[in-house]
Design a protein around this motif. Structure first.
Motif, PDB file in Angstrom:
ATOM      1  N   THR A  22       0.935   3.134  -9.158  1.00  0.00           N
ATOM      2  CA  THR A  22       2.109   4.071  -9.699  1.00  0.00           C
ATOM      3  C   THR A  22       2.568   3.848 -11.081  1.00  0.00           C
ATOM      4  O   THR A  22       3.520   4.426 -11.350  1.00  0.00           O
ATOM      5  CB  THR A  22       3.422   3.817  -8.759  1.00  0.00           C
ATOM      6  OG1 THR A  22       3.664   2.608  -8.565  1.00  0.00           O
ATOM      7  CG2 THR A  22       2.986   4.231  -7.161  1.00  0.00           C
ATOM      8  N   GLY A  23       1.760   3.137 -11.873  1.00  0.00           N
ATOM      9  CA  GLY A  23       2.141   2.411 -13.040  1.00  0.00           C
ATOM     10  C   GLY A  23       3.523   1.703 -13.303  1.00  0.00           C
ATOM     11  O   GLY A  23       4.285   2.082 -14.198  1.00  0.00           O
ATOM     12  N   GLY A  24       4.077   0.889 -12.207  1.00  0.00           N
ATOM     13  CA  GLY A  24       5.257   0.399 -12.069  1.00  0.00           C
ATOM     14  C   GLY A  24       6.451   1.189 -11.836  1.00  0.00           C
ATOM     15  O   GLY A  24       7.339   0.736 -11.562  1.00  0.00           O
ATOM     16  N   LYS A  25       6.159   2.465 -11.345  1.00  0.00           N
ATOM     17  CA  LYS A  25       7.303   3.217 -10.950  1.00  0.00           C
ATOM     18  C   LYS A  25       7.557   3.074  -9.474  1.00  0.00           C
ATOM     19  O   LYS A  25       8.761   3.325  -9.233  1.00  0.00           O
ATOM     20  CB  LYS A  25       6.865   4.800 -11.252  1.00  0.00           C
ATOM     21  CG  LYS A  25       6.513   5.051 -12.820  1.00  0.00           C
ATOM     22  CD  LYS A  25       6.493   6.440 -12.609  1.00  0.00           C
ATOM     23  CE  LYS A  25       6.231   7.086 -14.470  1.00  0.00           C
ATOM     24  NZ  LYS A  25       5.801   8.325 -14.464  1.00  0.00           N
ATOM     25  N   GLY A  26       6.822   2.902  -8.730  1.00  0.00           N
ATOM     26  CA  GLY A  26       6.946   2.721  -7.133  1.00  0.00           C
ATOM     27  C   GLY A  26       6.925   4.203  -6.692  1.00  0.00           C
ATOM     28  O   GLY A  26       6.616   5.098  -7.353  1.00  0.00           O
ATOM     29  N   LYS A  60      10.730   3.362  -5.734  1.00  0.00           N
ATOM     30  CA  LYS A  60      11.134   3.530  -6.831  1.00  0.00           C
ATOM     31  C   LYS A  60      12.583   3.763  -6.653  1.00  0.00           C
ATOM     32  O   LYS A  60      13.033   3.814  -5.383  1.00  0.00           O
ATOM     33  CB  LYS A  60      10.675   4.947  -7.420  1.00  0.00           C
ATOM     34  CG  LYS A  60      10.974   6.030  -6.988  1.00  0.00           C
ATOM     35  CD  LYS A  60      10.594   7.610  -7.374  1.00  0.00           C
ATOM     36  CE  LYS A  60       9.314   7.406  -7.912  1.00  0.00           C
ATOM     37  NZ  LYS A  60       8.889   8.818  -8.415  1.00  0.00           N
ATOM     38  N   THR A  97       2.290  -1.040  -7.339  1.00  0.00           N
ATOM     39  CA  THR A  97       2.767  -1.209  -8.551  1.00  0.00           C
ATOM     40  C   THR A  97       1.554  -0.740  -9.443  1.00  0.00           C
ATOM     41  O   THR A  97       2.068  -0.147 -10.560  1.00  0.00           O
ATOM     42  CB  THR A  97       3.292  -2.788  -8.864  1.00  0.00           C
ATOM     43  OG1 THR A  97       4.281  -3.121  -7.772  1.00  0.00           O
ATOM     44  CG2 THR A  97       3.934  -2.785 -10.240  1.00  0.00           C
ATOM     45  N   ASP A 110       8.026   7.478  -4.050  1.00  0.00           N
ATOM     46  CA  ASP A 110       9.184   8.095  -3.496  1.00  0.00           C
ATOM     47  C   ASP A 110       9.705   7.715  -2.071  1.00  0.00           C
ATOM     48  O   ASP A 110      10.832   7.791  -1.630  1.00  0.00           O
ATOM     49  CB  ASP A 110       8.744   9.663  -3.616  1.00  0.00           C
ATOM     50  CG  ASP A 110       8.697   9.984  -4.992  1.00  0.00           C
ATOM     51  OD1 ASP A 110       9.658  10.172  -5.778  1.00  0.00           O
ATOM     52  OD2 ASP A 110       7.375  10.385  -5.114  1.00  0.00           O
ATOM     53  N   ASP A 133       4.962  14.429  -4.791  1.00  0.00           N
ATOM     54  CA  ASP A 133       5.486  13.247  -4.587  1.00  0.00           C
ATOM     55  C   ASP A 133       4.439  12.219  -4.155  1.00  0.00           C
ATOM     56  O   ASP A 133       3.320  12.653  -3.780  1.00  0.00           O
ATOM     57  CB  ASP A 133       6.633  13.493  -3.488  1.00  0.00           C
ATOM     58  CG  ASP A 133       7.983  14.266  -3.767  1.00  0.00           C
ATOM     59  OD1 ASP A 133       8.164  14.143  -4.876  1.00  0.00           O
ATOM     60  OD2 ASP A 133       8.741  14.475  -2.971  1.00  0.00           O
ATOM     61  N   THR A 134       5.068  10.979  -4.115  1.00  0.00           N
ATOM     62  CA  THR A 134       4.174   9.856  -3.955  1.00  0.00           C
ATOM     63  C   THR A 134       4.902   9.152  -2.600  1.00  0.00           C
ATOM     64  O   THR A 134       5.713   8.685  -2.457  1.00  0.00           O
ATOM     65  CB  THR A 134       3.801   8.805  -4.824  1.00  0.00           C
ATOM     66  OG1 THR A 134       3.272   9.754  -6.021  1.00  0.00           O
ATOM     67  CG2 THR A 134       2.845   7.754  -4.535  1.00  0.00           C
ATOM     68  N   CYS A 143       8.222  -1.583  -2.707  1.00  0.00           N
ATOM     69  CA  CYS A 143       7.523  -0.610  -3.306  1.00  0.00           C
ATOM     70  C   CYS A 143       7.969   0.544  -3.645  1.00  0.00           C
ATOM     71  O   CYS A 143       7.545   1.369  -4.129  1.00  0.00           O
ATOM     72  CB  CYS A 143       6.095  -0.224  -2.201  1.00  0.00           C
ATOM     73  SG  CYS A 143       4.955  -1.502  -1.922  1.00  0.00           S
TER      74      CYS A 143
END
Length: 327
Positions: free
Chosen positions: A207-211, A232, A204, A213, A144-145, A230
């Motif tokens: 995370t490659g645009g994912k956002g 996802k 962004t 967790d 997880d991030t 920020c």
């Protein structure tokens, strides 16, 4: 002759100038209480919130929520502590800025011999905060991030190490390049200088645009809206402090528009209210420290007489790691 203990007290809310030091009577513990002689006291933002009245309290009142020392006396019904035992706590009611005090025993924790009084006083509130953020607020798993604001502070440096020990990618923010380097040295995968970079844009990008967790935000007003941006879809916003002021009112429908986001405003003391939970949280923290996964950074020390200077330094974000007071 009645014993007394030097204690920091406020008679009104306000700036650091309202902090007074006086000798207060020190009696014996009643049922369910202990008397503890402090070796070291901790310094935290909650102390400032109480001083300024953001967290109201009946006045006059002693301040301080965290300390470590030796049990001097044990009241009736207390079974997990004994006279002469090393102990530490983060607990209500406030009163830890003192040479000694009588207090409820339930949230006072036996302190392993391998952890110093200084480290314990610097880590109980901050470390158990990280424990509940990572283990009791929303499920987190390896991979997880997390975005963690104030990553070079006392809570932040513990969080950086905790995340690394559990395979969680932590993106930190801090206010200087030096603080960012400190956070990364302690396990942050990335750290963003929010004074020179837009942290939403950088998250962004990272995370490659994912956002992310989860966002763990103790700053409050200055970062709240950006923090939401920020996340996802289905992400969790954990707002657990107000260092820059209270967060703005929100339209709950905004959470749906941003991707069915979740939001919570937990406090450590809700978790600590249960004696068994409190002791379990402390044991997990002690295990992280004794196992070498988390090292406690004490970067500032002040004598109790200089408590006003200590609070000013913390309030103006002039500190890194933890700050302790020496009674």
């Amino acid at each position: 002759m009645q014993q007394t203990a030097r204690t920091v007290v406020i008679y009104e809310h306000g700036g650091p100038e309202v902090l007074k030091i006086e000798d207060r009577p020190l009696g014996g513990p009643g049922p369910g209480e202990v008397r503890i002689r402090h070796h070291t006291c901790g310094l935290n933002f909650i102390d400032i919130y109480q001083r300024i009245g953001l967290y109201p309290m009946d006045l006059p009142h002693a301040l301080g929520m965290e300390a470590a020392g030796v049990i001097e006396a044990v009241g009736e019904g207390v079974t997990h502590l004994e006279h002469g035992q090393r102990a530490a706590y983060a607990a209500a009611p406030a009163g830890a800025y003192s040479a000694a005090r009588v207090m409820p025993a339930a949230q006072v924790c036996p302190l392993p011999d391998g952890i110093s009084f200084d480290a314990a006083a610097a880590m109980m509130l901050k470390g158990m905060t990280v424990e509940y953020l990572f283990h009791r607020t929303t499920p987190l798993k390896r991979g997880d991030t997390v975005l963690f604001h104030a990553a070079a502070g006392g809570v932040g440096l513990i969080a950086c190490q905790w995340a690394k020990s559990e395979g969680i990618t932590l993106i930190g923010t801090a206010g200087t390049d030096e603080k960012c380097s400190l956070a990364q040295f302690n396990g942050a995968a990335h750290c963003i200088n929010y004074r020179t970079e837009d942290f939403v844009e950088r998250v962004t990008e990272i995370t490659g645009g994912k956002g992310v967790d989860v966002v763990m935000d103790s700053i409050g007003a200055d970062t709240f809206n950006g923090s939401l941006n920020c996340l996802k879809p289905l992400g969790m916003m954990i707002s657990f402090g107000n260092a820059s002021g209270s967060v703005p009112l929100i339209d709950i429908g905004m959470l749906a528009k941003k991707g069915s986001l979740k939001i919570t405003r937990p406090t450590l003391f809700t978790h600590l209210a249960d004696h068994a939970v409190c002791q379990a949280m402390a044991r997990r923290l002690f295990g992280k420290v004794e196992g070498g996964e988390v090292k406690i950074h004490i970067d500032q020390r002040f004598p109790l007489d200089q408590v006003a200077d200590a609070q000013r330094a913390l309030e103006t974000r002039q500190t890194t790691g933890s700050t302790v007071l020496e009674p």
